[in-house]
Design an enzyme around this catalytic site. Structure first.
Site, PDB file in Angstrom:
ATOM      1  N   ARG A 278       4.075   8.251  -6.445  1.00 21.58           N
ATOM      2  CA  ARG A 278       3.194   7.825  -5.340  1.00 21.58           C
ATOM      3  C   ARG A 278       3.683   8.353  -3.986  1.00 21.58           C
ATOM      4  NH1 ARG A 278       1.807   1.592  -6.110  1.00 21.58           N
ATOM      5  NH2 ARG A 278       0.287   2.123  -4.497  1.00 21.58           N
TER       6      ARG A 278
ATOM      7  N   GLN B  74       0.171  -1.552   3.989  1.00 16.84           N
ATOM      8  CA  GLN B  74       1.573  -1.233   3.700  1.00 16.84           C
ATOM      9  C   GLN B  74       2.174  -0.376   4.804  1.00 16.84           C
ATOM     10  OE1 GLN B  74       1.676   0.517  -0.198  1.00 16.84           O
ATOM     11  NE2 GLN B  74       1.107  -1.397  -1.220  1.00 16.84           N
TER      12      GLN B  74
ATOM     13  N   GLY C 259       4.679  -0.458  -5.108  1.00 22.96           N
ATOM     14  CA  GLY C 259       4.503   0.324  -3.888  1.00 22.96           C
ATOM     15  C   GLY C 259       4.686  -0.516  -2.642  1.00 22.96           C
TER      16      GLY C 259
ATOM     17  N   ASP D 207      -8.020  -3.755  -3.933  1.00 16.11           N
ATOM     18  CA  ASP D 207      -7.458  -3.891  -5.288  1.00 16.11           C
ATOM     19  C   ASP D 207      -8.488  -4.388  -6.301  1.00 16.11           C
ATOM     20  OD1 ASP D 207      -4.990  -3.009  -4.461  1.00 16.11           O
ATOM     21  OD2 ASP D 207      -4.257  -5.022  -4.002  1.00 16.11           O
TER      22      ASP D 207
ATOM     23  N   LYS E 115       0.598 -11.906  -4.254  1.00 14.85           N
ATOM     24  CA  LYS E 115       1.666 -10.900  -4.338  1.00 14.85           C
ATOM     25  C   LYS E 115       2.085 -10.425  -2.950  1.00 14.85           C
ATOM     26  CE  LYS E 115       0.762  -7.030  -6.745  1.00 14.85           C
ATOM     27  NZ  LYS E 115       0.933  -5.777  -5.969  1.00 14.85           N
ATOM     28  N   SER E 116       1.109 -10.125  -2.102  1.00 14.05           N
ATOM     29  CA  SER E 116       1.434  -9.626  -0.751  1.00 14.05           C
ATOM     30  C   SER E 116       2.262 -10.649   0.021  1.00 14.05           C
ATOM     31  CB  SER E 116       0.149  -9.360   0.030  1.00 14.05           C
ATOM     32  OG  SER E 116      -0.587  -8.332  -0.570  1.00 14.05           O
TER      33      SER E 116
END
Ligand code: S3P
Length: 455
Positions: free
Chosen positions: A133, A180, A105, A334, A32-33
């Site tokens: 968030r 992030q 996010g 995660d 995903k990243s």
């Protein structure tokens, strides 16, 4: 297709234990990243970017739509094969409408970084989870480049952004270990004159640094020798020529975690997961499971698209309790919900330290993880920022609970993995959010032999 699950009927799902052992060879969806970044950097580069193995989960589809709204051409070919034609850094188009980042996010925060140094106006929103968030962790540092952010209380979405006309390079030390936030600052620096510097007291996933280099940026990384930690200083030279590139996305280690732990827990299982990303800043779970005594082997180690990749083979094995240090947390941030599930089966009491960041994930994941175990009869405590799990030591934990997923994909998948090894079935109130990161999860697990049925 992108869904707003809040507007849909919930999709309860139940894991029924006592089925046959899990077995087979599978692949999990793309990381995903890396998928988010490939689309974003492709949009910021000039020319064509070809991506293969892109995660076609809802979070990443939101990023694809956002890049289109900012003027890039983003085209899907065969499954996982995408092309992006960027206009080049500095040439983003002002979006005509509000951009909806759904549940993601990572997408919201990284796009804040991109927008901060482009002289356009944009408004970002998201689903109820994302609107709750914290965004100040990015808007505070990004404001120093000259961008203006106006949001709800606490800087939450919806958020209006006026990017800086003459963006200044940032020099920022991260107060929290967050890839992030690091990435948002670096992305703002792409369109600023001069050198952007980010110091991180603990190393976090470095996909932004690696992939920016791959697209032609000048990024240097030094280790910070302080307090015996593994901190880093990252420097980026502003206004590089970014050129479209080919990106091969490895399987997501954070998704591999679910079938992997399931195979550890269900007696007689043996599962191979091929092509999993093994970036050392992502493999904390694998190291921890090995310390617990897991029968987990890596074969076929290779480099694909600049990232280390390998095939993981896991067999059912009795596990011992483990302590995870605060320093390891960023490399498996995660994976704590599913590690907690593994710990529920282990002999002894496990402690995972320094999990404050879990409180600001898709849900308050520290509380949601504790609740998912407690409702299934497993002893669990939260002490400060630590999670403590009392393992049943070989005997199957009771199960029988209904887990509230709080719009959190990883809580849903962790609960379903738990229910493959408990005495009674485990139900999740809504499995819809699984599609944000792991489309096809239930079918893939069924293909291994798991009994997952609509509840
Ligand atoms: C991500 C970083 C992590 C992680 C998230 C993806 C990224 O968040 O939880 O799923 O792609 O940079 P933080 O950086 O906020 O810890």
């Amino acid at each position: 297709m992108m869904m707003d699950h809040a507007a849909e009927l919930p999709r309860p799902l139940r894991a029924i234990p006592g089925g046959r052992p899990l077995s087979g060879r599978i692949r999990v969806p793309g990381d995903k990243s890396i998928s988010h970044r490939a689309l974003m950097f492709g949009a910021l580069a000039e020319g064509r970017t070809r991506i293969s193995g892109l995660l076609e989960g809802e979070d990443v589809l939101r990023t694809a739509a956002a890049m289109r709204a900012l003027g890039a051409e983003v085209v899907r070919g065969d499954p996982g094969e995408w092309q992006v034609h960027g206009q080049g850094r500095g040439h983003l188009r002002e979006p005509a409408d509000v951009i909806d980042m759904g549940n993601s996010g990572t997408a919201a925060r990284l796009i804040c970084g991109i927008l901060a140094s482009h002289p356009i106006f944009a408004v970002l929103t998201g689903d109820a989870s994302l609107r709750g968030r914290p965004m100040k962790r990015v808007t505070d540092p990004l404001s120093a480049c000259g961008a203006r952010f106006t949001g709800r209380a606490g800087g939450r979405l919806p958020l209006a952004i006026e990017g800086a006309a003459s963006p200044k390079p940032l020099n920022y030390r991260l107060p929290v270990a967050s890839a992030q936030v690091k990435s948002a600052v670096l992305l703002a620096g792409l369109n600023a004159d001069g050198e952007t510097r980010v110091e991180e007291p603990e190393a976090t996933r470095d996909h932004t640094e690696n992939m920016l280099r791959h697209f032609g940026a000048d990024v240097s990384v030094e280790s910070l020798e302080e307090n015996g930690g593994n901190g880093r200083l990252i420097r980026l030279r502003g206004r590089p020529a970014l050129t479209g590139a080919d990106v091969v996305v490895p399987g997501d280690p954070s998704s591999a975690a679910f079938p992997l732990v399931a195979a550890l827990l269900v007696p007689g299982s043996e599962v191979t997961i091929a092509g999993v990303g093994l970036n050392p800043l992502r493999t904390g779970l694998f190291a921890t499971l090995l310390e617990m005594g897991a029968d987990l082997r890596v074969s076929g180690e290779r480099t694909e698209g600049g990232e280390p990749v390998g095939d993981l083979t896991v067999r059912h094995e009795a596990l011992q309790a483990v302590e995870v240090s605060r320093a390891r947390a960023p490399s498996m941030i995660d994976e704590f919900p599913v590690l907690a599930v593994a710990a529920a089966f282990a002999r002894g009491t496990s402690r995972f330290r320094g999990l404050s960041e879990l409180r600001v994930k898709e849900s308050d994941r520290l509380a949601a993880t504790a609740a998912l175990l407690a409702v299934n009869g497993i002893g669990v405590e939260i002490e400060g920022d630590d999670l403590i799990v009392h393992g049943t030591g070989g005997a199957a934990p009771p199960g029988g609970g209904t887990v509230l997923t709080h719009m959190d994909h990883r809580i849903a998948m962790s609960a379903l993995v738990l229910g493959l090894g408990t005495r009674a079935p485990v139900t999740v109130d809504d499995s819809g959010f699984v599609d944000t990161s792991f489309p096809g999860f239930a079918d893939l697990m069924r293909g291994l032999g798991a009994n997952l049925t609509p509840a």
